[in-house]
Design a protein around this motif. Structure first.
Motif, PDB file in Angstrom:
ATOM      1  N   ARG A 210       0.825  -1.206   0.000  1.00 43.27           N
ATOM      2  CA  ARG A 210       0.000   0.000   0.000  1.00 43.27           C
ATOM      3  C   ARG A 210       0.864   1.263   0.000  1.00 43.27           C
ATOM      4  O   ARG A 210       0.505   2.271  -0.622  1.00 43.27           O
ATOM      5  CB  ARG A 210      -0.939  -0.021   1.210  1.00 43.27           C
ATOM      6  N   ARG A 211       1.998   1.226   0.690  1.00 46.14           N
ATOM      7  CA  ARG A 211       2.906   2.387   0.683  1.00 46.14           C
ATOM      8  C   ARG A 211       3.487   2.620  -0.708  1.00 46.14           C
ATOM      9  O   ARG A 211       3.738   3.762  -1.098  1.00 46.14           O
ATOM     10  CB  ARG A 211       4.033   2.157   1.692  1.00 46.14           C
ATOM     11  N   LEU A 214      -0.170   4.201  -3.220  1.00 49.39           N
ATOM     12  CA  LEU A 214      -1.238   4.803  -2.428  1.00 49.39           C
ATOM     13  C   LEU A 214      -2.490   5.003  -3.268  1.00 49.39           C
ATOM     14  O   LEU A 214      -2.415   5.350  -4.443  1.00 49.39           O
ATOM     15  CB  LEU A 214      -0.784   6.141  -1.850  1.00 49.39           C
ATOM     16  N   SER A 220      -4.661   4.057   2.980  1.00 50.99           N
ATOM     17  CA  SER A 220      -3.748   4.980   2.301  1.00 50.99           C
ATOM     18  C   SER A 220      -3.761   6.358   2.969  1.00 50.99           C
ATOM     19  O   SER A 220      -2.725   7.023   3.084  1.00 50.99           O
ATOM     20  CB  SER A 220      -4.128   5.116   0.825  1.00 50.99           C
ATOM     21  N   GLN A 221      -4.933   6.787   3.431  1.00 53.43           N
ATOM     22  CA  GLN A 221      -5.025   8.068   4.139  1.00 53.43           C
ATOM     23  C   GLN A 221      -4.213   8.043   5.423  1.00 53.43           C
ATOM     24  O   GLN A 221      -3.551   9.019   5.778  1.00 53.43           O
ATOM     25  CB  GLN A 221      -6.484   8.395   4.442  1.00 53.43           C
ATOM     26  N   ARG A 224      -0.527   8.341   4.529  1.00 56.75           N
ATOM     27  CA  ARG A 224      -0.174   9.730   4.238  1.00 56.75           C
ATOM     28  C   ARG A 224      -0.044  10.528   5.534  1.00 56.75           C
ATOM     29  O   ARG A 224       0.847  11.382   5.672  1.00 56.75           O
ATOM     30  CB  ARG A 224      -1.230  10.371   3.337  1.00 56.75           C
TER      31      ARG A 224
END
Length: 427
Positions: A210-211, A214, A220-221, A224
């Motif tokens: 996921r990194r 994104l 993903s939020q 971040r």
């Protein structure tokens, strides 16, 4: 207080408790706790910073002396959750997570929820394919609809693969069994630890992927936010993913089940809602008040506090009985009566104050789309059994099954409904 009769219908017990006084000491909860039944008292405690949500450790330790060491990892993960941290840590995490639950963000989710609802109802209707139009077909509303819907929605919001979602429901059930036990046994706590660690590990393994790519999903939020300092550590990030997945479907599932049962047990109210679908926002609020999906929560006192002439000491456990507060006659006229047009102030089913449920608007959106679609696509819906089987969880009031029957609709009536906006009344 908590026995089979209570699990079937807790409200007579709440009324009896309220008649005896506003504040009670009970030995049933983790070695002893103060119980509050009044709407004003419960609302006050839920917004009072002297009443801390940091109770995960003491909760687990009540399982027995082995818990002090055996459940260390369980307590570590839980203690980082948004559900069990106070300000300023809570304020920081909540600000990060709020972005995914704003009305504008949820509005974009509406068509996706509608697609899931339609697919589940298509499967229900397929079971009636062999019956003639007008004949009745049966299904289990909990198994076939109320249980999978919110689990599928929150998993989708987190970007979880479809084939992994059933596993998460089983893990969540183990965690719910722990939270729902007034004094959890070591066996219940062990099962919850195994499932929470498995859930945490799932997200840990997903993190590098996921990194690297994104998206717009909730995970993903959080990644971040980690990069910008909103989430301090990877362990904290993983704990919030677990929290969202676990807490993201319990309330909606039980609102749908309890709410549908209440409406079908009150045919005039059910008919009024079908005649005037615009009453649905008001009806959902009343259904949440009438039979709260979450019956109580817990707080630990940071300092000594006196209420109703009694001294509650620092470290004491306090149980605000949300289900009782929602049936308080000092707040609601004739509180045991279901009235989908009731307008007497807020229920407390989503909590109150800084820890009010972050997913409340999502729950309303899911329930509105679901109920509108059910009313349209399953005509003449009614109970298929006069008796119901309730789960053994004192916190999460949930039906095991809800057998319903409906007349097979015409082709036009069974068509999918269109996606709906987030109602302004829920803001």
């Amino acid at each position: 207080m908590i026995n089979e009769a209570f699990l079937k219908d807790p409200y007579p017990a709440y009324h009896a408790l309220r008649a005896e006084g506003a504040l009670h000491w009970s030995p049933e909860f983790c070695g002893g706790a103060w119980l509050l039944t009044g709407h004003a008292d419960v609302a006050s405690v839920l917004r009072d910073p002297r009443f801390s949500v940091r109770r995960a450790g003491g909760w687990a330790n009540s399982s027995g002396p082995e818990a002090l060491t055996e459940l260390r990892e369980f307590k570590r993960i839980f203690s980082r959750s948004l559900l069990f941290v106070d300000a300023p840590q809570h304020s920081r995490l909540r600000q990060v997570m709020n972005a995914g639950f704003k009305p504008a963000a949820l509005q974009e989710l509406g068509p996706q929820i509608q697609t899931i609802v339609d697919r589940l109802l298509d499967q229900v209707l397929a079971k009636a394919a062999d019956s003639a139009p007008g004949q009745f077909a049966q299904f289990d509303f909990m198994r076939d609809f109320a249980r999978p819907l919110p689990a599928l929605v929150i998993a989708s919001m987190l970007g979880i693969a479809a084939e992994d979602r059933s596993e998460f429901v089983a893990w969540s059930d183990d965690i719910a069994a722990f939270i729902g036990s007034p004094t959890p046994t070591l066996e219940i706590a062990r099962a919850a630890q195994v499932s929470l660690i498995a859930m945490n590990e799932y997200f840990r393994q997903l993190l590098p992927q996921r990194r690297a790519a994104l998206g717009d999903d909730l995970m993903s939020q959080l990644i971040r936010a980690e990069a910008s300092g909103g989430v301090i550590t990877t362990k904290e990030l993983l704990a919030q993913c677990c929290t969202l997945l676990f807490a993201g479907h319990e309330t909606t599932r039980n609102l749908l089940g309890n709410g549908m049962l209440a409406l079908l047990q009150h045919p005039q109210q059910w008919q009024a809602l079908q005649d005037t679908p615009s009453l649905l926002p008001s009806a959902l609020k009343e259904l949440l008040r009438f039979d709260s999906p979450v019956q109580y929560t817990g707080r630990r006192l940071k300092v000594n506090v006196e209420m109703h002439g009694q001294l509650m000491k620092k470290g004491d456990l306090v149980i605000p009985l949300i289900g009782a507060a929602n049936r308080d006659p000092a707040k609601f006229t004739d509180p045991d009566r279901l009235d989908i047009e009731r307008n007497q102030g807020a229920h407390l089913s989503f909590g109150y104050g800084p820890h009010v449920c972050i997913g409340a608007t999502l729950t309303y959106l899911e329930a509105e789309i679901a109920m509108r679609s059910v009313m349209r696509r399953l005509p003449q819906l009614q109970l298929a059994s006069a008796t119901q089987s309730w789960g053994g969880n004192a916190v999460y009031r949930s039906l095991n099954q809800l057998p319903l029957q409906f007349a097979r609709p015409s082709a036009a009536a069974s068509m999918a409904t269109s996606a709906l906006p987030v109602e302004a009344q829920y803001a």
